[in-house]
Design a protein around this motif. Structure first.
Motif, mmCIF file in Angstrom:
data_model
loop_
_atom_site.group_PDB
_atom_site.id
_atom_site.type_symbol
_atom_site.label_atom_id
_atom_site.label_comp_id
_atom_site.label_asym_id
_atom_site.label_seq_id
_atom_site.Cartn_x
_atom_site.Cartn_y
_atom_site.Cartn_z
ATOM 1 N N SER A 1 -5.056 6.601 -7.275
ATOM 2 C CA SER A 1 -4.932 6.554 -8.731
ATOM 3 C C SER A 1 -4.294 7.852 -9.252
ATOM 4 C CB SER A 1 -6.307 6.331 -9.373
ATOM 5 O OG SER A 1 -7.189 7.368 -9.008
ATOM 6 N N GLU A 2 -3.598 8.544 -8.354
ATOM 7 C CA GLU A 2 -2.940 9.806 -8.719
ATOM 8 C C GLU A 2 -1.768 9.541 -9.663
ATOM 9 O OE1 GLU A 2 -1.887 12.071 -5.201
ATOM 10 O OE2 GLU A 2 -3.683 11.354 -4.179
ATOM 11 N N GLY B 1 3.481 7.374 -11.438
ATOM 12 C CA GLY B 1 4.753 7.683 -12.096
ATOM 13 C C GLY B 1 5.943 7.460 -11.187
ATOM 14 N N GLU B 2 5.845 7.925 -9.947
ATOM 15 C CA GLU B 2 6.970 7.758 -9.024
ATOM 16 C C GLU B 2 7.192 6.282 -8.696
ATOM 17 O OE1 GLU B 2 8.837 9.442 -4.855
ATOM 18 O OE2 GLU B 2 6.973 10.317 -5.593
ATOM 19 N N ALA B 3 6.108 5.520 -8.529
ATOM 20 C CA ALA B 3 6.245 4.088 -8.238
ATOM 21 C C ALA B 3 7.014 3.386 -9.362
ATOM 22 C CB ALA B 3 4.876 3.451 -8.026
ATOM 23 N N VAL C 1 8.747 -0.304 -9.309
ATOM 24 C CA VAL C 1 7.630 -1.202 -9.002
ATOM 25 C C VAL C 1 7.362 -2.117 -10.197
ATOM 26 C CG1 VAL C 1 5.674 0.206 -9.821
ATOM 27 C CG2 VAL C 1 5.372 -1.291 -7.857
ATOM 28 N N ASN C 2 6.937 -3.334 -9.928
ATOM 29 C CA ASN C 2 6.662 -4.286 -10.998
ATOM 30 C C ASN C 2 5.257 -4.157 -11.547
ATOM 31 O OD1 ASN C 2 8.720 -5.620 -8.977
ATOM 32 N ND2 ASN C 2 9.159 -6.384 -11.025
ATOM 33 N N SER C 3 4.324 -3.707 -10.709
ATOM 34 C CA SER C 3 2.943 -3.536 -11.137
ATOM 35 C C SER C 3 2.255 -2.560 -10.190
ATOM 36 C CB SER C 3 2.227 -4.896 -11.106
ATOM 37 O OG SER C 3 0.936 -4.795 -11.633
ATOM 38 N N TYR C 4 1.277 -1.836 -10.714
ATOM 39 C CA TYR C 4 0.537 -0.853 -9.926
ATOM 40 C C TYR C 4 -0.941 -1.132 -10.116
ATOM 41 C CZ TYR C 4 -0.435 3.716 -7.783
ATOM 42 O OH TYR C 4 -0.849 4.729 -6.942
ATOM 43 N N ILE C 5 -1.621 -1.491 -9.035
ATOM 44 C CA ILE C 5 -3.041 -1.846 -9.107
ATOM 45 C C ILE C 5 -3.820 -0.971 -8.141
ATOM 46 C CG2 ILE C 5 -4.754 -3.677 -8.739
ATOM 47 C CD1 ILE C 5 -2.471 -5.688 -9.352
ATOM 48 N N VAL C 6 -4.871 -0.328 -8.658
ATOM 49 C CA VAL C 6 -5.771 0.450 -7.814
ATOM 50 C C VAL C 6 -6.823 -0.515 -7.271
ATOM 51 C CG1 VAL C 6 -7.405 2.362 -7.715
ATOM 52 C CG2 VAL C 6 -5.347 2.549 -9.142
ATOM 53 N N LYS C 7 -6.965 -0.526 -5.938
ATOM 54 C CA LYS C 7 -7.907 -1.450 -5.288
ATOM 55 C C LYS C 7 -9.331 -1.145 -5.738
ATOM 56 C CE LYS C 7 -5.367 -1.411 -0.949
ATOM 57 N NZ LYS C 7 -5.429 -0.970 0.449
ATOM 58 N N ASP D 1 0.862 -1.177 0.000
ATOM 59 C CA ASP D 1 0.000 0.000 0.000
ATOM 60 C C ASP D 1 0.903 1.233 0.000
ATOM 61 O OD1 ASP D 1 -2.260 1.623 0.165
ATOM 62 O OD2 ASP D 1 -2.413 1.454 2.336
ATOM 63 N N LEU D 2 0.450 2.331 -0.572
ATOM 64 C CA LEU D 2 1.258 3.546 -0.596
ATOM 65 C C LEU D 2 1.023 4.431 0.616
ATOM 66 C CD1 LEU D 2 1.305 4.783 -4.294
ATOM 67 C CD2 LEU D 2 2.926 3.312 -3.090
ATOM 68 N N LYS D 3 -0.192 4.455 1.103
ATOM 69 C CA LYS D 3 -0.562 5.363 2.187
ATOM 70 C C LYS D 3 -0.365 4.670 3.530
ATOM 71 C CE LYS D 3 -1.877 8.101 -1.097
ATOM 72 N NZ LYS D 3 -0.919 8.997 -1.664
#
Length: 145
Positions: A99-100, A105-107, A112-118, A66-68
């Motif tokens: 989803s910012e 972009g920073e991830a 990061v290998n993948s970015y998924i919005v829950k 998680d990012l937050k």
């Protein structure tokens, strides 16, 4: 103190929200996931694990991040993982509500290998977890045989 206990084939879930932890664990159980799951509840716990990691100890097969997070953000944790010569090979999937464009972009800039919005809907979330498990546990090749 390092509270993270990584065993062989462990999935490390880094999530501070107890509801999201429960939801993720239920989705894994629903999908009959067999990997052990270790939960880190804040960025400090993961940073401590990174600092105290000893070469040869088991690594997670994937980190769901998680990012937050309190104490250290998910992006700070990601940077620490991808900066470590041993740990950088661990696939990291950001699983977050953000989803910012800046976060995405920073991830990716940090590796990061993948970015998924829950997804908000539980059934959609179950499908996301199934796809994560299928890809990282079955389809993804981590070494040449």
């Amino acid at each position: 103190m390092n509270n993270i206990n990584v065993l062989r084939n462990t999935i490390l879930l880094v999530e501070d929200n107890p509801v999201d932890v429960d939801l993720t664990l239920r989705a894994f159980k629903f999908n009959k996931l067999t990997n052990p799951i270790e939960v880190a509840r804040d960025g400090h716990e993961v940073m401590s694990w990174i600092k105290n990691y000893k070469k040869g100890e088991p690594l997670p097969v994937v980190i769901l991040l998680d990012l937050k997070l309190p104490k250290y953000s998910g992006l700070e944790v990601l940077k620490a993982i991808k900066s470590n010569t041993i740990l950088k090979s661990i696939p990291v999937v950001v699983l977050t509500t953000s989803s910012e464009d800046d976060d995405i972009g920073e991830a990716y800039q940090l590796g990061v290998n993948s970015y998924i919005v829950k997804p908000v809907d539980f059934l959609k979330f179950i499908e996301v977890v199934r796809q994560i498990e299928l890809y990282w546990s079955v389809l993804n090749k981590t070494s040449i045989h």
